[in-house]
Design a protein around this motif. Structure first.
Motif, PDB file in Angstrom:
ATOM      1  N   THR A 297      -9.980   4.746  -0.839  1.00 14.65           N
ATOM      2  CA  THR A 297      -9.047   5.866  -0.881  1.00 14.65           C
ATOM      3  C   THR A 297      -8.649   6.227  -2.313  1.00 14.65           C
ATOM      4  N   TYR A 298      -8.480   5.185  -3.142  1.00 11.77           N
ATOM      5  CA  TYR A 298      -8.011   5.434  -4.513  1.00 11.77           C
ATOM      6  C   TYR A 298      -9.038   4.933  -5.517  1.00 11.77           C
TER       7      TYR A 298
ATOM      8  N   ASP B 289       0.534   4.051  -2.811  1.00 10.70           N
ATOM      9  CA  ASP B 289       0.301   5.459  -2.467  1.00 10.70           C
ATOM     10  C   ASP B 289       1.260   6.371  -3.227  1.00 10.70           C
ATOM     11  N   ARG B 290       2.538   5.950  -3.268  1.00 12.66           N
ATOM     12  CA  ARG B 290       3.557   6.778  -3.926  1.00 12.66           C
ATOM     13  C   ARG B 290       3.259   6.871  -5.431  1.00 12.66           C
TER      14      ARG B 290
ATOM     15  N   THR C 179       0.839  -1.214   0.000  1.00 11.00           N
ATOM     16  CA  THR C 179       0.000   0.000   0.000  1.00 11.00           C
ATOM     17  C   THR C 179       0.869   1.258   0.000  1.00 11.00           C
TER      18      THR C 179
ATOM     19  N   TYR D 170       0.392   6.392  -6.935  1.00 14.88           N
ATOM     20  CA  TYR D 170      -0.894   7.051  -7.197  1.00 14.88           C
ATOM     21  C   TYR D 170      -0.740   8.568  -7.085  1.00 14.88           C
ATOM     22  N   LYS D 171       0.008   9.003  -6.075  1.00 17.09           N
ATOM     23  CA  LYS D 171       0.206  10.458  -5.871  1.00 17.09           C
ATOM     24  C   LYS D 171       0.917  11.071  -7.079  1.00 17.09           C
ATOM     25  N   ASN D 172       1.781  10.284  -7.716  1.00 21.24           N
ATOM     26  CA  ASN D 172       2.518  10.795  -8.888  1.00 21.24           C
ATOM     27  C   ASN D 172       1.879  10.349 -10.196  1.00 21.24           C
ATOM     28  N   LYS D 173       0.673   9.749 -10.069  1.00 27.28           N
ATOM     29  CA  LYS D 173      -0.050   9.249 -11.252  1.00 27.28           C
ATOM     30  C   LYS D 173       0.853   8.380 -12.142  1.00 27.28           C
ATOM     31  N   GLU D 174       1.668   7.567 -11.447  1.00 29.31           N
ATOM     32  CA  GLU D 174       2.567   6.653 -12.176  1.00 29.31           C
ATOM     33  C   GLU D 174       1.899   5.306 -12.354  1.00 29.31           C
TER      34      GLU D 174
END
Ligand SMILES: C[SH](C)CC(=O)O
Length: 269
Positions: free
Chosen positions: A76-77, A54-55, A50, A57-61
């Protein structure tokens, strides 16, 4: 424009969870079934998975990761499971409560409660989200139990509390089982008079512990598919009290922003 393949985008890596878990075994099987021989399944833990999600998703990678429901990550996502046409991950299944042999005789009150224990993905989700928002697991369990009197009453109706008998649960640090095990422990202690402990272990010791009687019960058995290997190995030395939750599922997932990836077959490109 000709975008690099999803494999290239993620360096042919599947972000995994704890080694030995059913989801990791099924994903290794999926890599065979879908001919993903040039991919690597990265071992981690549920928390590690997770954190990497998170990392990314935050950078839309792009990220391809192992997933299961219920889980707070789907609140959350914006995520989607990849279609699994070969049904490597099976159909939606159940989480079972498993007791050591002899528990019914030794702790009849706890046994009857555990036999009745059942709740929904939404129930579990409330506890998981509170824990994810920073509440201590014990506190989140207390809040849920005190907020769902009717459901809890069904579980303990007519049971006479004991006077401090000790009780041992064990679980693996999957967010779902952190929630369920703490709720069960809270009810055993606050409603039924046990001194209940919840031991956090890896999956092998969890199954071995209840099979050899060191642990009284677990509420963490994903059956019939995800934990089928552990059930084959230990089943005849265990007492299956049936489902405490139905319609749970596991598989591979990606963030919804990976629009052109919708099936495990799309990973072969
Ligand atoms: C909660 S996960 C589906 C458990 C596992 O992978 O064994």
């Amino acid at each position: 424009e000709n975008k690099p393949s999803v494999g290239k985008q993620v360096n042919y890596k599947i972000t995994g969870s704890d080694p030995g878990s059913g989801l990791m075994r099924l994903t290794a099987q999926a890599m065979e079934d879908y001919d993903l021989s040039n991919w690597t399944l990265m071992e981690s833990s549920a928390a590690g998975m997770t954190a990497q999600l998170d990392r990314a998703y935050k950078n839309k990678e792009p990220i391809v990761f192992v997933a299961w429901s219920p889980h707070w990550m789907f609140n959350t996502y914006d995520l989607k499971y990849l279609d699994d046409p070969k049904l490597t991950y099976g159909e939606p299944e159940e989480i079972h409560t498993i007791a050591r042999l002899g528990l019914k005789k030794d702790h009849p009150v706890a046994y009857e409660f555990l036999d009745r224990f059942n709740w929904t993905s939404d129930d579990m989700g409330e506890v998981m989200v509170d824990i994810q928002d920073g509440m201590e697991p014990e506190e989140a369990a207390a809040k849920w139990v005190n907020g769902h009197e009717g459901k809890v009453q069904e579980w303990i109706e007519g049971l006479t509390p004991v006077k401090g008998d000790s009780f041992i649960l064990s679980y693996v640090a999957w967010d779902s089982e952190l929630a369920s095990t703490n709720v069960v422990r809270y009810v055993l202690e606050e409603k039924l008079g046990y001194r209940a402990k919840a031991l956090q272990v890896e999956i092998g010791p969890m199954w071995l512990g209840v099979a050899n009687g060191d642990v009284d019960a677990i509420v963490a058995a994903w059956l019939p598919v995800t934990h089928s290997d552990y059930w084959e190995q230990y089943g005849e030395r265990l007492d299956d009290l049936g489902a405490n939750m139905v319609n749970v599922k596991s598989g591979l997932a990606v963030p919804s922003y990976m629009e052109d990836v919708n099936s495990i077959e799309d990973l072969q490109l």
